[in-house]
Enzyme design. Structure first.
Site, PDB file in Angstrom:
ATOM      1  N   ASP A  36      22.331  46.321 -30.832  1.00 54.69           N
ATOM      2  CA  ASP A  36      21.164  45.724 -30.183  1.00 54.69           C
ATOM      3  C   ASP A  36      21.438  44.334 -29.623  1.00 54.69           C
ATOM      4  O   ASP A  36      20.518  43.682 -29.118  1.00 54.69           O
ATOM      5  CB  ASP A  36      19.990  45.649 -31.171  1.00 54.69           C
ATOM      6  CG  ASP A  36      19.327  47.002 -31.363  1.00 54.69           C
ATOM      7  OD1 ASP A  36      19.626  47.909 -30.568  1.00 54.69           O
ATOM      8  OD2 ASP A  36      18.515  47.154 -32.293  1.00 54.69           O
ATOM      9  N   ASP A 290       3.147  37.580  18.397  1.00 56.63           N
ATOM     10  CA  ASP A 290       4.243  38.323  17.771  1.00 56.63           C
ATOM     11  C   ASP A 290       3.782  39.104  16.546  1.00 56.63           C
ATOM     12  O   ASP A 290       4.341  40.155  16.221  1.00 56.63           O
ATOM     13  CB  ASP A 290       5.367  37.366  17.351  1.00 56.63           C
ATOM     14  CG  ASP A 290       6.081  36.770  18.552  1.00 56.63           C
ATOM     15  OD1 ASP A 290       5.893  37.304  19.660  1.00 56.63           O
ATOM     16  OD2 ASP A 290       6.804  35.780  18.379  1.00 56.63           O
ATOM     17  N   GLY A 425      14.258  46.629  10.805  1.00 54.88           N
ATOM     18  CA  GLY A 425      14.036  48.021  11.165  1.00 54.88           C
ATOM     19  C   GLY A 425      13.887  48.194  12.661  1.00 54.88           C
ATOM     20  O   GLY A 425      14.370  49.170  13.245  1.00 54.88           O
ATOM     21  N   LEU A 426      13.215  47.238  13.310  1.00 52.11           N
ATOM     22  CA  LEU A 426      13.088  47.287  14.770  1.00 52.11           C
ATOM     23  C   LEU A 426      14.457  47.148  15.418  1.00 52.11           C
ATOM     24  O   LEU A 426      14.797  47.866  16.370  1.00 52.11           O
ATOM     25  CB  LEU A 426      12.156  46.157  15.236  1.00 52.11           C
ATOM     26  CG  LEU A 426      11.981  46.001  16.746  1.00 52.11           C
ATOM     27  CD1 LEU A 426      11.393  47.273  17.343  1.00 52.11           C
ATOM     28  CD2 LEU A 426      11.078  44.813  17.051  1.00 52.11           C
TER      29      LEU A 426
END
Length: 527
Positions: A36, A290, A425-426
C-alpha cells in the site's frame, strides 16, 4: 469490491494522505502492508514534489499476521512520534489493514503521546478518496479547536466587527490540497482578488497550513469554501460551533467571480466596487465576431462536482455552448450536480464507471469533452477534442507555469484550454481538405491522434447502441460514397449533418446511408 482498469478516486486513506502531505507539522501513521506504499508516487511523480509525503507505514508482512500486529502498530507510532515530533499526529489504517481490526487510532490515544492524536476511522469499502480527505480535515479541525469552543447560548460574532476594531476584514480559504486541480495557483489568484476588495487572507488550509494555523481559524470573519469536496463538512461545523458564515460561491468563470465578490461585500459590509472583469479577455472575445464560431457547440462534461457545475455554467451562459451531457463521480455532491443538470434540461450522470461515462459520451455525440484524465483517453478513442478540467489528473495537468482556474485570470486560462481544441479541430479540417496537395503528407495530421484500426477502436454509434441494448445488425451503415461526401463537409458542422442524416434515415427505414441519402436529408432539413 470491483476489479477495474481505472478508478476516479482512490481509497479514503489516500485522501488522508493528501491532507497530511498538504500541511506542515503533521505526520500520518498508516497501518498498512508494504504493497500500500504505492500512494507515495502520486505526490512525487504527479505533483512533482521534492519530498515524500509525511507518512510512516507499519508495513506488516504475511508472517506478522500470526503474531501480535497491535504491538507492531504501537512501535511504529512511538518511533514516528520520537523521530518527527509533529505538532499533530494522524493515525489510521489502509483498506487491507482494516480487515485485521487492530484499531490503531484507539491504540495511539492510549499511549499518552505529547502531541494531539487524531484517530481516523475511514471505511474503505464504502467511502472513497475525497470523502477521506474531507473527513480527515474535519477531524483535525475539530480536535484542534475543541478547547476554543464557545459556551452554549453565546451570540454569534458579527462579520462586520472589523469596522469597530479598525482593521481590514479577514477570511479563511478552506479546501485547497495536493492532488487537487490547480489548487496552488487558485489560492494565489484568490488572494490577489481578495486584496483588491480590501480583504485580508487569514488562513489557507489545508494547503501549506500548520496545526497552529488551524487554531487561528476562528479569528477570521468568514470562511470561503473553495473546494466543497474537501471543506464542506468543516465549514458547516465551524458555522454551527463558532457562528462563522460560509461563502459558498466558487469563483470559477466571470459570472461566478462577480457573484463571489458581491457575496463577500454584502456579508462583510464593504462598499460595492466596480467589478474587475475587464482584467479578463474572455468577455471581450465572447462579444466578438470570431466567437460566433463557438456558438452552439455541443459539449459533454464529467468531472468532480465543483468543476463540473462551474464548467456547465460557463459553457451555457458565458460561451454559448450547448451542454449535452453533465455528470460527476462525486457521490457526496450528487444533489448539487443533479440540480445543475436539471436547469439545463438534462439528467445528471453520477457514476464512477469510466465505461459508462464513455458510452454516455458517445451517445451524446459532442464536439468537445470537458473531463478528467480518463475522459481525455475516451475522447481520443472517439476522435473528439477534449480539455481536462478536474482531478484525477496526469503530470501534464500540473503545469510549472501559473495556470489558475479561479478569478479573472482563471477565466482566461479556461477560455484558452477549452477553445484551442476546437480551433485546432478547424485547422485539422482545413489540412484534411488540402491533404492531397503535394506539400501535405499524412504525417502532418498529428494533433489529436486518429482512431486506431481494429476492434479496439469503438465507433461512437456502436458504443451508444451497446449502451441502449441495440443489436449491432440493426445499426445504420454509412456506405463509402456517403462517408466520402460526409468527409467533405466542414468539421464544425459535420456532426450536425451526420446526426440529421441518420435521423432522416431512421425515420424512413433506410439502413445503408449513401451520398444520395445525405443529399435528400440535406434538402429535407433545409425546407
Amino acid at each position: 469490491m470491483e476489479l477495474t482498469l481505472w478508478t476516479y478516486e482512490g481509497p479514503p486513506h489516500v485522501g488522508a494522505m493528501r491532507i497530511a502531505a498538504s500541511m506542515q507539522g503533521v505526520h500520518y501513521v498508516l497501518h498498512a502492508p508494504q504493497g500500500d506504499t504505492y500512494a507515495d508516487l502520486l505526490f512525487t511523480m504527479i505533483e512533482r514534489r521534492d519530498q515524500r509525503p509525511p507518512v510512516t507505514y507499519t508495513t506488516f508482512q504475511a508472517r506478522d499476521l500470526g503474531g501480535d500486529t497491535a504491538e507492531l502498530v504501537k512501535r511504529s507510532i512511538r518511533d514516528a512520534a520520537d523521530r518527527f515530533q509533529p505538532q499533530a499526529l494522524l493515525v489510521g489504517e489502509s483498506c487491507t489493514a482494516e480487515l485485521i481490526q487492530d484499531q490503531p487510532g484507539a491504540l495511539a490515544q492510549g499511549m499518552n503521546l505529547p502531541m494531539p492524536v487524531v484517530s481516523l476511522e475511514l471505511p474503505a469499502y464504502s467511502k472513497k478518496e475525497n470523502w477521506g480527505a474531507a473527513e480527515t480535515f474535519y477531524q483535525l479541525i475539530r480536535t484542534l479547536l475543541k478547547p476554543q469552543l464557545p459556551p452554549a447560548g453565546l451570540s454569534k460574532p458579527d462579520p462586520k466587527r472589523w469596522q469597530e476594531q479598525g482593521r481590514r476584514p479577514r477570511v479563511n480559504l478552506l479546501g485547497p490540497s495536493l492532488l487537487g486541480f490547480r489548487c496552488r495557483d487558485d489560492v494565489r489568484e484568490v488572494r490577489v482578488l481578495l486584496d483588491e476588495l480590501g480583504i485580508d487572507t487569514h488562513v489557507v488550509a489545508p494547503l501549506g497550513a500548520s496545526p497552529e494555523d488551524l487554531r487561528r481559524i476562528p479569528q477570521a470573519e468568514a470562511n470561503i469554501c473553495l473546494y466543497p469536496e474537501v471543506a464542506d463538512s468543516s465549514c458547516r461545523w465551524l458555522e454551527r460551533q463558532f457562528g462563522m458564515p460560509t461563502v459558498s460561491t466558487v469563483p470559477i468563470g466571470i459570472g461566478a467571480t462577480e457573484m463571489f465578490c458581491r457575496e463577500l461585500q454584502e456579508l462583510l459590509g464593504l462598499e460595492p466596487t466596480s467589478q474587475g472583469s475587464g482584467q479578463s479577455r474572455m468577455p471581450w472575445y465572447s462579444r466578438s465576431v470570431d466567437s460566433t464560431y463557438l456558438t452552439g457547440k455541443r459539449v459533454f462534461i464529467f468531472a468532480d462536482a465543483t468543476h463540473a457545475i462551474a464548467a456547465a455554467r460557463i459553457a451555457s451562459r458565458e460561451l454559448g455552448f450547448e451542454v449535452v451531457g453533465l455528470g460527476s463521480y462525486s457521490r457526496e455532491q450528487a444533489r448539487a450536480v443533479r440540480a445543475a443538470a436539471e436547469e439545463l434540461g438534462l439528467a445528471a450522470l453520477i457514476s464512477d464507471n469510466y465505461l459508462e461515462v464513455e458510452a454516455a459520451m458517445a451517445e451524446a455525440a459532442p464536439e468537445l469533452v470537458l473531463g478528467t484524465q480518463m475522459e481525455r483517453h475516451s475522447a481520443k478513442r472517439l476522435g473528439i477534442p477534449c480539455a481536462v478540467i478536474s482531478s484525477p489528473l496526469h503530470v501534464q495537468d500540473v503545469p510549472a507555469r501559473y495556470a489558475p482556474q479561479m478569478g479573472w485570470e482563471g477565466a482566461n486560462v479556461i477560455f484558452d484550454s477549452w477553445v484551442h481544441p476546437l480551433m485546432m479541430g478547424l485547422e485539422e479540417h482545413l489540412i484534411g481538405m488540402f491533404r492531397h496537395d503535394f506539400e501535405f503528407v499524412d504525417g502532418h495530421m498529428s494533433h489529436k491522434g486518429e482512431k486506431p484500426p481494429g476492434p479496439e477502436a469503438a465507433d461512437p454509434i456502436t458504443l451508444a447502441a451497446e449502451a441502449n441494448g441495440v443489436d449491432e445488425a440493426e445499426l445504420l451503415r454509412w456506405a463509402p460514397s456517403g462517408q466520402a461526401e460526409l468527409s467533405r463537409i466542414p468539421f464544425f458542422v459535420r456532426g450536425k449533418v451526420k446526426r440529421n442524416t441518420e435521423s432522416y434515415a431512421q425515420e424512413r427505414g433506410i439502413i445503408n446511408i449513401t451520398d444520395e441519402v445525405l443529399y435528400e436529408a440535406k434538402a429535407h432539413f433545409s425546407r
